[in-house]
Structures are given as C-alpha cells and as structure tokens.
Scaffold this active site. Structure first.
Site, mmCIF file in Angstrom:
data_model
loop_
_atom_site.group_PDB
_atom_site.id
_atom_site.type_symbol
_atom_site.label_atom_id
_atom_site.label_comp_id
_atom_site.label_asym_id
_atom_site.label_seq_id
_atom_site.Cartn_x
_atom_site.Cartn_y
_atom_site.Cartn_z
ATOM 1 C CD GLU A 1 -3.122 -0.378 0.521
ATOM 2 O OE1 GLU A 1 -3.546 0.763 -0.610
ATOM 3 O OE2 GLU A 1 -3.779 -1.172 -0.172
ATOM 4 C CD GLU B 1 4.913 -21.868 11.416
ATOM 5 O OE1 GLU B 1 5.575 -22.039 12.155
ATOM 6 O OE2 GLU B 1 3.929 -21.107 10.832
#
EC number: 4.2.1.126
Length: 302
Positions: free
Chosen positions: A86, A117
């Site tokens: 953004e 992960e």
C-alpha cells in the site's frame, strides 16, 4: 526449531470468556468476539514508546537510502506484504522502499506452505536475494515470537549491523530478546484458542500501520494530514489529488486542475506552486532543496 512449549504462550492459552462460544446465539457470539477485539487498541497503546523508537529509526533509514523490510510467516507474513504493497500508491515511493517477505514465497500469500516457517536458513536466503544491507531496517513479525524463519532473519540482520525490530504478542519471547527494538502488544488469549489471525493479527496490523505511516510523515510524505505524494493512477486517485490540493491551499477547482496538468499531477509540487506563487521550475528547485518537505520550503521563502 526453538523449544518453547505452546502452553507457555499467552496467544495459545484458552480464553475463559469464550468457552461457550459454540453454544450461544449468533449475536451473543459476535459480542464475545467484539469484546475481545476492544482490548487490542489498549494493548497497542501500551507499546507506543517502543513504536515511536522504531518510527524514528525507520525515518532516518529512509533519509539515508535504507529500506523497511518485513518478514513473517502465515498471517504475519501476509500483513507485512499488505502494508508494504500500500505504500507506493499512497505515498509515491518505489516498490523497493517497503517490502514484505513471506515464508514460502508469493504462493504462500494464497495457500499455506507448511514447514516454510520452520527454516532459519530460508529467511536468510530470502534477505540475500533482495540484497538486504546494514542500511535497511528489518521488522520480524510473529504473534508467538518464536517462529524460526523470522528468528533466522533477525539474527542475520543483527549480524550484518542492521537495525532489527520485533512485532510479537507474547512478552519476553525469543524474538523480543534478539531484536534491537521489541514491540509486544499483549492482547491475551484469542476468542478461538490459538487463532492468532484474530486479536494478534489485528494488533500487528495496527503496529505496521503506525510504523510505515509514521516513517512517511517523518520524511515529508504528508502535509498536514494530507497524502501529498500519492500517485494519481486511476480516476478515483485523480479526483483525490484534486481534492488534496484544494484542501491544502484553498484554491478553486479550476486553478487546481490547471496546475496539476502543468505538473503532470505532482500533488506536492502543485501545492507548493500555489502556496508560493512561484513558477514550476523555481518551485521545484526550492522543494528539492528542502528534500520534499513543503513546510520547510515555505519557511525558506517566507
């Protein structure tokens, strides 16, 4: 793999307030969730001192050619990618200035990559692939504060002399001990036990909003509370650009449209031209001299 047992993590503990969430009417169920969500902003508020330190570091890094890099797995990784994506349309920065890296790569944004992960080395590889340097800031995100992928990244960044920041929801986590700055809003047990995409994810999103927004404010991307470096890439943003210039200067729409056309919809330059009554080239020269800070540019000509 770190050897912290889940039963010691606040985010994995059972919430006494929602034990009967599966046995109540829909409205009561939602009230339970909403009551838990109300605790998030208060938890973030308690971390403002640490968030402020992080914003100062990020702002200085931007001014010195550094970048803000988020790393995380699962929900935490997605939130980092979301915040980073953004920044270019909102503040007119390059897509390289704020970047989000998720364990397992881009495909993990849409589908879980089990096991990604758990690798410290994978994060180090991902950071090397983007030429991460000591001038950059690394923000490691993990609700638990124990994700190996993120820990590997923090350790690597520390090793090369970069500033490291951890965003977790468990106090005294391994990540918080590794990072230079620890941000740890303790939101308590989730409404659904262990579902850290809920309160923990909301808290992380709020913190990331503050980190990126605060740094952009500190580096002149905002005038008043207006986003003066936005890119007018669609009809909505073209109209927003016009409104921002009108709000910032009090000028009439006709003048604003003419100036924006002249500057190729450079909102910041348009504002300064109107406020200073200078021609485009001279206005740009002074604005550039003041590193894009409209307030400082106005002071120079006052």
């Amino acid at each position: 793999m770190t050897n912290i047992s889940l039963d010691k993590l606040v985010t994995e503990s059972r919430n006494e307030n929602t034990k009967n969430i599966d046995r109540v009417e829909t409205l009561e169920m939602l009230k339970m969730i909403n009551d838990e969500d109300k605790k998030v902003a208060e938890a973030v508020e308690k971390e403002l001192i640490h968030i402020a330190k992080a914003v100062e570091k990020i702002g200085k890094a931007f001014l010195n050619g550094g970048r803000l890099i988020y790393v995380g797995a699962g929900t935490s990784g997605r939130l980092g990618v979301l915040d980073a994506s953004e920044c270019p349309p909102t503040y007119g920065v390059s897509y390289d200035l704020v970047r989000g890296i998720i364990a397992g790569g881009e495909s993990a944004m849409f589908k879980a990559r089990e096991g990604a992960e758990d690798s410290k080395k994978l994060c180090i590889k991902d950071l090397k692939n983007i030429d991460f340097s000591k001038n950059d800031i690394l923000v490691g995100i993990a609700a638990s504060g124990r994700t190996p992928y993120v820990i590997g990244g923090l350790e690597y960044a520390n090793g090369i002399g970069a500033t490291t920041i951890s965003v977790t929801c468990n106090p005294e986590s391994e990540m918080s001990k590794i990072a230079n700055i620890s941000i740890a809003p303790v939101v308590g047990p989730e409404a659904i036990t262990g579902s850290t995409r809920m309160k923990a994810g909301t808290a992380q999103k709020m913190v990331l909003n503050m980190l990126s927004t605060g740094a952009m404010v500190k580096t002149g991307k905002v005038y008043g509370n207006l986003m003066v470096d936005l890119k007018a890439t669609n009809e909505k943003l073209v109209e927003r650009a016009k409104r921002i210039v009108m709000q910032a200067t009090g000028a009439k729409r006709e003048q604003v449209e003419r100036i924006l056309e002249e500057t190729n919809f450079d909102v910041k330059l348009s504002i300064f031209m109107i406020e200073s009554s200078l021609e485009k080239m001279k206005a740009k020269e002074i604005l550039d001299k003041n590193k894009g800070y409209i307030v400082e540019a106005i002071k120079e000509i006052s």
